[in-house]
Design an enzyme around this catalytic site. Structure first.
Site, PDB file in Angstrom:
ATOM      1  N   PHE A  51      45.061 -11.146  34.602  1.00 31.37           N
ATOM      2  CA  PHE A  51      44.392 -10.013  35.256  1.00 31.37           C
ATOM      3  C   PHE A  51      45.365  -8.865  35.501  1.00 31.37           C
ATOM      4  O   PHE A  51      45.480  -8.336  36.601  1.00 31.37           O
ATOM      5  CB  PHE A  51      43.749 -10.469  36.565  1.00 31.37           C
ATOM      6  CG  PHE A  51      42.570  -9.639  36.985  1.00 31.37           C
ATOM      7  CD1 PHE A  51      41.512  -9.415  36.128  1.00 31.37           C
ATOM      8  CD2 PHE A  51      42.517  -9.080  38.255  1.00 31.37           C
ATOM      9  CE1 PHE A  51      40.425  -8.644  36.519  1.00 31.37           C
ATOM     10  CE2 PHE A  51      41.438  -8.314  38.672  1.00 31.37           C
ATOM     11  CZ  PHE A  51      40.394  -8.105  37.796  1.00 31.37           C
ATOM     12  N   GLY A  52      46.079  -8.502  34.422  1.00 33.52           N
ATOM     13  CA  GLY A  52      46.930  -7.315  34.469  1.00 33.52           C
ATOM     14  C   GLY A  52      46.118  -6.073  34.167  1.00 33.52           C
ATOM     15  O   GLY A  52      44.908  -6.014  34.373  1.00 33.52           O
ATOM     16  N   ARG A  53      46.789  -5.059  33.620  1.00 30.69           N
ATOM     17  CA  ARG A  53      46.123  -3.772  33.383  1.00 30.69           C
ATOM     18  C   ARG A  53      44.929  -3.905  32.447  1.00 30.69           C
ATOM     19  O   ARG A  53      43.853  -3.361  32.688  1.00 30.69           O
ATOM     20  CB  ARG A  53      47.127  -2.770  32.819  1.00 30.69           C
ATOM     21  CG  ARG A  53      48.304  -2.445  33.743  1.00 30.69           C
ATOM     22  CD  ARG A  53      49.273  -1.506  33.048  1.00 30.69           C
ATOM     23  NE  ARG A  53      50.456  -1.223  33.840  1.00 30.69           N
ATOM     24  CZ  ARG A  53      51.575  -1.929  33.794  1.00 30.69           C
ATOM     25  NH1 ARG A  53      51.650  -2.980  32.991  1.00 30.69           N
ATOM     26  NH2 ARG A  53      52.611  -1.609  34.537  1.00 30.69           N
ATOM     27  N   ILE A  54      45.128  -4.621  31.326  1.00 29.08           N
ATOM     28  CA  ILE A  54      44.052  -4.728  30.342  1.00 29.08           C
ATOM     29  C   ILE A  54      42.927  -5.605  30.880  1.00 29.08           C
ATOM     30  O   ILE A  54      41.741  -5.277  30.725  1.00 29.08           O
ATOM     31  CB  ILE A  54      44.587  -5.273  29.003  1.00 29.08           C
ATOM     32  CG1 ILE A  54      45.683  -4.346  28.453  1.00 29.08           C
ATOM     33  CG2 ILE A  54      43.461  -5.396  27.984  1.00 29.08           C
ATOM     34  CD1 ILE A  54      46.405  -4.899  27.230  1.00 29.08           C
TER      35      ILE A  54
ATOM     36  N   ARG B  93      48.382 -15.942  36.838  1.00 28.62           N
ATOM     37  CA  ARG B  93      49.485 -16.821  37.250  1.00 28.62           C
ATOM     38  C   ARG B  93      49.981 -16.512  38.655  1.00 28.62           C
ATOM     39  O   ARG B  93      50.627 -17.353  39.279  1.00 28.62           O
ATOM     40  CB  ARG B  93      50.631 -16.733  36.243  1.00 28.62           C
ATOM     41  CG  ARG B  93      51.191 -15.361  36.008  1.00 28.62           C
ATOM     42  CD  ARG B  93      52.210 -15.388  34.876  1.00 28.62           C
ATOM     43  NE  ARG B  93      52.627 -14.049  34.466  1.00 28.62           N
ATOM     44  CZ  ARG B  93      53.439 -13.805  33.465  1.00 28.62           C
ATOM     45  NH1 ARG B  93      53.953 -14.809  32.776  1.00 28.62           N
ATOM     46  NH2 ARG B  93      53.765 -12.563  33.144  1.00 28.62           N
TER      47      ARG B  93
ATOM     48  N   THR C 264      42.072 -10.939  22.552  1.00 30.90           N
ATOM     49  CA  THR C 264      42.776  -9.712  22.162  1.00 30.90           C
ATOM     50  C   THR C 264      44.203  -9.745  22.679  1.00 30.90           C
ATOM     51  O   THR C 264      44.875  -8.715  22.731  1.00 30.90           O
ATOM     52  CB  THR C 264      42.066  -8.459  22.718  1.00 30.90           C
ATOM     53  OG1 THR C 264      41.953  -8.569  24.148  1.00 30.90           O
ATOM     54  CG2 THR C 264      40.677  -8.288  22.119  1.00 30.90           C
TER      55      THR C 264
ATOM     56  N   ARG D 272      47.323 -12.524  22.234  1.00 33.28           N
ATOM     57  CA  ARG D 272      48.229 -12.880  21.149  1.00 33.28           C
ATOM     58  C   ARG D 272      47.633 -14.082  20.420  1.00 33.28           C
ATOM     59  O   ARG D 272      47.029 -14.954  21.036  1.00 33.28           O
ATOM     60  CB  ARG D 272      49.629 -13.233  21.684  1.00 33.28           C
ATOM     61  CG  ARG D 272      50.459 -12.033  22.084  1.00 33.28           C
ATOM     62  CD  ARG D 272      50.907 -11.238  20.870  1.00 33.28           C
ATOM     63  NE  ARG D 272      51.680 -10.061  21.234  1.00 33.28           N
ATOM     64  CZ  ARG D 272      51.167  -8.843  21.409  1.00 33.28           C
ATOM     65  NH1 ARG D 272      49.875  -8.662  21.278  1.00 33.28           N
ATOM     66  NH2 ARG D 272      51.956  -7.830  21.700  1.00 33.28           N
TER      67      ARG D 272
ATOM     68  N   GLU E  18      49.743 -13.949  11.963  1.00 37.72           N
ATOM     69  CA  GLU E  18      49.175 -12.799  11.245  1.00 37.72           C
ATOM     70  C   GLU E  18      50.277 -12.037  10.496  1.00 37.72           C
ATOM     71  O   GLU E  18      51.421 -12.042  10.933  1.00 37.72           O
ATOM     72  CB  GLU E  18      48.432 -11.877  12.210  1.00 37.72           C
ATOM     73  CG  GLU E  18      49.276 -11.251  13.319  1.00 37.72           C
ATOM     74  CD  GLU E  18      48.438 -10.422  14.288  1.00 37.72           C
ATOM     75  OE1 GLU E  18      48.707  -9.213  14.351  1.00 37.72           O
ATOM     76  OE2 GLU E  18      47.552 -10.972  14.976  1.00 37.72           O
TER      77      GLU E  18
ATOM     78  N   HIS F 263      43.593  -6.738  14.267  1.00 41.02           N
ATOM     79  CA  HIS F 263      44.516  -6.282  15.316  1.00 41.02           C
ATOM     80  C   HIS F 263      44.339  -4.788  15.597  1.00 41.02           C
ATOM     81  O   HIS F 263      45.267  -3.989  15.463  1.00 41.02           O
ATOM     82  CB  HIS F 263      45.965  -6.583  14.925  1.00 41.02           C
ATOM     83  CG  HIS F 263      46.866  -6.755  16.119  1.00 41.02           C
ATOM     84  ND1 HIS F 263      47.911  -7.634  16.148  1.00 41.02           N
ATOM     85  CD2 HIS F 263      46.883  -6.144  17.328  1.00 41.02           C
ATOM     86  CE1 HIS F 263      48.541  -7.562  17.311  1.00 41.02           C
ATOM     87  NE2 HIS F 263      47.921  -6.652  18.046  1.00 41.02           N
TER      88      HIS F 263
ATOM     89  N   GLY G 167      43.320  -3.530  18.615  1.00 33.90           N
ATOM     90  CA  GLY G 167      43.231  -3.297  20.050  1.00 33.90           C
ATOM     91  C   GLY G 167      43.638  -1.909  20.509  1.00 33.90           C
ATOM     92  O   GLY G 167      42.937  -1.265  21.284  1.00 33.90           O
TER      93      GLY G 167
END
Length: 323
Positions: free
Chosen positions: A156-159, A180, A240, A242, A271, A289, A291
């Site tokens: 639950f960071g920025r993205i 975390r 989205t 890794r 990839e 990829h 994003g």
């Protein structure tokens, strides 16, 4: 005064390359192919800065240099699990990334993937392009409603927060979060979200699961076969983050045997090589990829690298130092 020399490992947006050429003695990889470990070693010996992207494997082998001329790796991207942290620390390298500027665009792609998977958009387009559509009928490509469903967000960071914003306010989705560290109550309240303790706690609760956690060894195969078995049988997995976060073999099994509703991937383990078995899964949406692939985000990423270089070469702590 001599300008610092920098190597740019891939082609960047034209406006950013122009600024780099103005501010530095810049060399560009005009072939636009990932550098080999030997080429990265040579760059470390001959340039003051090397500017890799997330598709460059800056491994211990690539950083096996006795006395590198380069003292900074200005990474073009948020994630830096492709850079060997131990080797970078051993060489006393400064490593920076580009946070903030791609959060909205990556969340847009995550939401796009979620909608495509739920409404079977990939299958529908393939059918149309193949000339196989026979017309509207009540049972044709029936998908899943999104509005009002429960979205689980891992990381639950920025993205992750931007994804929650789109899902909650755009589609009235209930948000469940696993992170975390403890998320402040006021931040959770902003998105109508609640936090659970573990990934195992989150998975059975959700109709959709969207991954926004870091990659690297710590989270490799975070979503494996055991955890897919905890998902609802009609739930969808969206990645989205890794590629290595998902065990692709387990995902293929889950998709082929319909033990989950479907999945959507913008990133892949290893990839650009894609498992042939993934290509056989009709209940899977795949994007290459994309994003951060908007003009605005890609330019802002490049200029953020320039901000960090400017800090470093003027003796200031780079604002986005991660190593």
């Amino acid at each position: 005064m001599t300008k610092p020399s920098v190597l740019v490992t891939r082609r960047w947006p034209e406006a950013v390359e122009a600024q780099l050429a103005s501010d530095y003695e810049a060399t560009f990889n005009t072939s636009d192919k990932p550098l080999t470990p030997a080429e990265i070693r040579d760059a470390m010996k001959n340039f003051d800065a090397v500017l890799p992207t997330v598709t460059d494997t800056v491994s211990a082998e690539a950083l096996d240099v006795k006395r590198p001329q380069a003292k900074i790796l200005g990474n073009y991207g948020v994630g830096y699990s492709h850079i060997c942290e131990k080797a970078a620390r051993d060489l006393n390298l400064t490593v920076t990334n580009t946070p903030d500027v791609l959060s909205e665009c990556t969340a847009d792609i995550a939401m796009t993937l979620l909608l495509m998977a739920a409404r079977r958009a990939g299958e529908g387009e393939r059918e149309l392009r193949a000339g196989a559509w026979t017309g509207w009928r009540p049972t044709h490509l029936v998908g899943t409603k999104v509005s009002g469903k429960t979205l689980g967000i891992i990381g639950f960071g920025r993205i992750g927060r931007e994804m929650a914003r789109r899902a909650h306010f755009g589609f009235g989705m209930d948000i469940v979060v696993q992170n975390r560290s403890k998320v402040a109550p006021d931040i959770l309240a902003e998105y109508g979200a609640r936090q659970v303790e573990s990934v195992d706690d989150l998975l059975p609760l959700c109709d959709f699961i969207s991954l926004h956690c870091p990659g690297g060894a710590e989270n490799r195969h975070l979503i494996d076969g055991r955890r897919m078995d905890l998902m609802k049988p009609n739930a969808f997995l969206i990645n989205t983050a890794r590629g290595e976060v998902v065990n692709e073999h387990a995902l293929i099994q889950a998709l082929m045997f319909n033990t989950i509703g479907g999945a959507a991937l913008d990133v892949f383990d290893g990839e650009p090589q894609i498992s042939p078995d993934l290509l056989q899964c009709d209940n899977l949406v795949m994007l290459p990829h994309l994003g951060s692939a908007t003009r605005e985000a890609r330019e802002q990423m490049g200029f953020r690298v320039l901000d960090n270089l400017d800090d470093f070469f003027h003796g200031r702590p780079p604002r986005d130092r991660v190593i």
